[in-house]
Enzyme design. Structure first.
Site, PDB file in Angstrom:
ATOM      1  NE  ARG A 284      -2.592   1.036   3.528  1.00 13.07           N
ATOM      2  CZ  ARG A 284      -3.321   0.880   4.632  1.00 13.07           C
ATOM      3  NH1 ARG A 284      -4.596   0.501   4.546  1.00 13.07           N
ATOM      4  NH2 ARG A 284      -2.784   1.083   5.818  1.00 13.07           N
TER       5      ARG A 284
ATOM      6  CE  LYS B 157      -2.532   4.846   7.393  1.00 15.26           C
ATOM      7  NZ  LYS B 157      -3.926   5.092   7.777  1.00 15.26           N
TER       8      LYS B 157
ATOM      9  CD  GLU C 118     -12.281   5.125   4.687  1.00 13.87           C
ATOM     10  OE1 GLU C 118     -11.103   5.471   4.643  1.00 13.87           O
ATOM     11  OE2 GLU C 118     -12.643   3.999   5.087  1.00 13.87           O
TER      12      GLU C 118
END
Length: 337
Positions: free
Chosen positions: A78, A181, A217
């Site tokens: 990621r 992220k 989210e």
């Protein structure tokens, strides 16, 4: 000596961090530092144009005394995806894993003991450090990985939270950086999170930024709902693919349940027998109630205010794998010898 039972989820200094610099088109050697500071040019791209990405993972002291790092390879992958999206040099997966293992070993005395409920939080960070005034990508990048011991997320026990829906806030734009992220996503959520707390809620449950029809989210965590022996979690290009959520989906399948990754309309909230938010910090945060501030509708998920049986089982299962109490059949943990 630290009081392991009194640790909060905050920064506590440790002995060392590890660093690696990308310069002249290649990554250098891994360096060990005992400084908590980064010398940086005031015109560094990361400071002005937000060219950065980060990760979060944990190491645990197991029942057998061994150190386990949970799903490090997935964080490494990621981290690469985030770097590529932000036009940064991606740190090779092997180098990421080498740096993580090194920084954990260097700070072994800060790994909380088995039974304390605490763990060693690992924070990798990549930043663009070239001095530039125009909006463009950096030429040089720095990766730093530091660690800090953190206490259990649920100080008062494993209790459900209340969250709210408000259409006044979006976490990210529809085709923005939601799936990676980066700090900007979290900076953009600070005001909404503060508002939710003012209103008496733990978090804001975001709706999709385009149509405001579907669940997105839950604060900085993925949402899931459980009904009819099925684990349902939203699918959207504006949602960060949570490694915890990925793990929960596998455990659900192991339990003989179904998994659905799809759009979740707001109205479906009334059908869930259990719901929760999942992420590295908490594993699972069970949700008892979701209040739609704009419509006045309340979705009461937990009638008795207690965590549901499946959420409880999933939480305990992941914790048991992380602590070496149950067989790690999917090889999620890296054991440091």
């Amino acid at each position: 000596m630290l009081n392991w039972s009194q640790l909060s989820f905050s920064y506590i200094p440790t002995d060392y961090n590890v660093r690696c610099t990308f310069k002249d088109g290649k990554w250098g050697d891994i360096e060990v530092s005992d400084s908590a500071y980064i010398p940086m040019h005031m015109a560094a791209v990361c400071l002005h144009y937000g060219q950065e990405a980060f990760e979060g993972l944990k190491a645990f002291r197991g029942k057998d005394g061994k150190i386990r790092i949970f799903r490090m390879d997935e964080n490494a992958k990621r981290f690469v995806r985030s770097a590529e999206k932000m036009l940064m040099a991606p740190l090779p997966v092997e180098k990421f894993c080498e740096m993580v293992k090194k920084v954990v070993k260097l700070n072994e005395r800060f790994i909380p003991p088995y039974g304390s409920g605490a763990s060693l939080y690992i924070r990798p960070l990549e930043i663009g450090v070239s001095p530039k005034v125009g909006v463009s990508s950096s030429d040089e990048f720095l990766v730093v990985i530091f660690v800090t011991p953190v206490g259990p997320y649920f100080k008062a026990g494993f209790k459900p939270i209340k969250v709210c829906i408000s259409r006044d806030y979006d976490r990210v734009p529809p085709k923005g950086t939601g799936s990676i992220k980066v700090g900007g996503n979290y900076g953009a959520s600070l005001e909404a999170g503060e508002k939710a707390h003012e209103w008496g809620y733990s978090n804001l449950l975001y709706l999709d930024p385009q149509e405001k029809k579907y669940i997105d989210e839950c604060g900085a965590a993925n949402f899931y709902g459980i009904k009819n022996n099925t684990y349902v979690t939203p699918a959207s290009e504006s949602i960060l693919p949570s490694i915890t959520n990925m793990s929960l989906q596998q455990l659900v399948k192991d339990m003989g349940m179904n998994v659905e990754r799809r759009q979740v309309p707001i109205e479906e909230l009334s059908e869930f027998e259990e719901a929760g938010a999942c992420g590295t910090a908490a594993v699972c945060s069970p949700i008892s109630q979701i209040d739609d501030i704009d419509t006045g509708i309340s979705y009461v998920i937990s009638k008795d205010g207690e965590p549901g049986p499946i959420t409880t089982k999933l939480y305990n299962r992941i914790r048991a794998i992380q602590l070496g109490e149950e067989p790690d059949i999917h090889n999620w943990c890296v054991i440091l010898e």
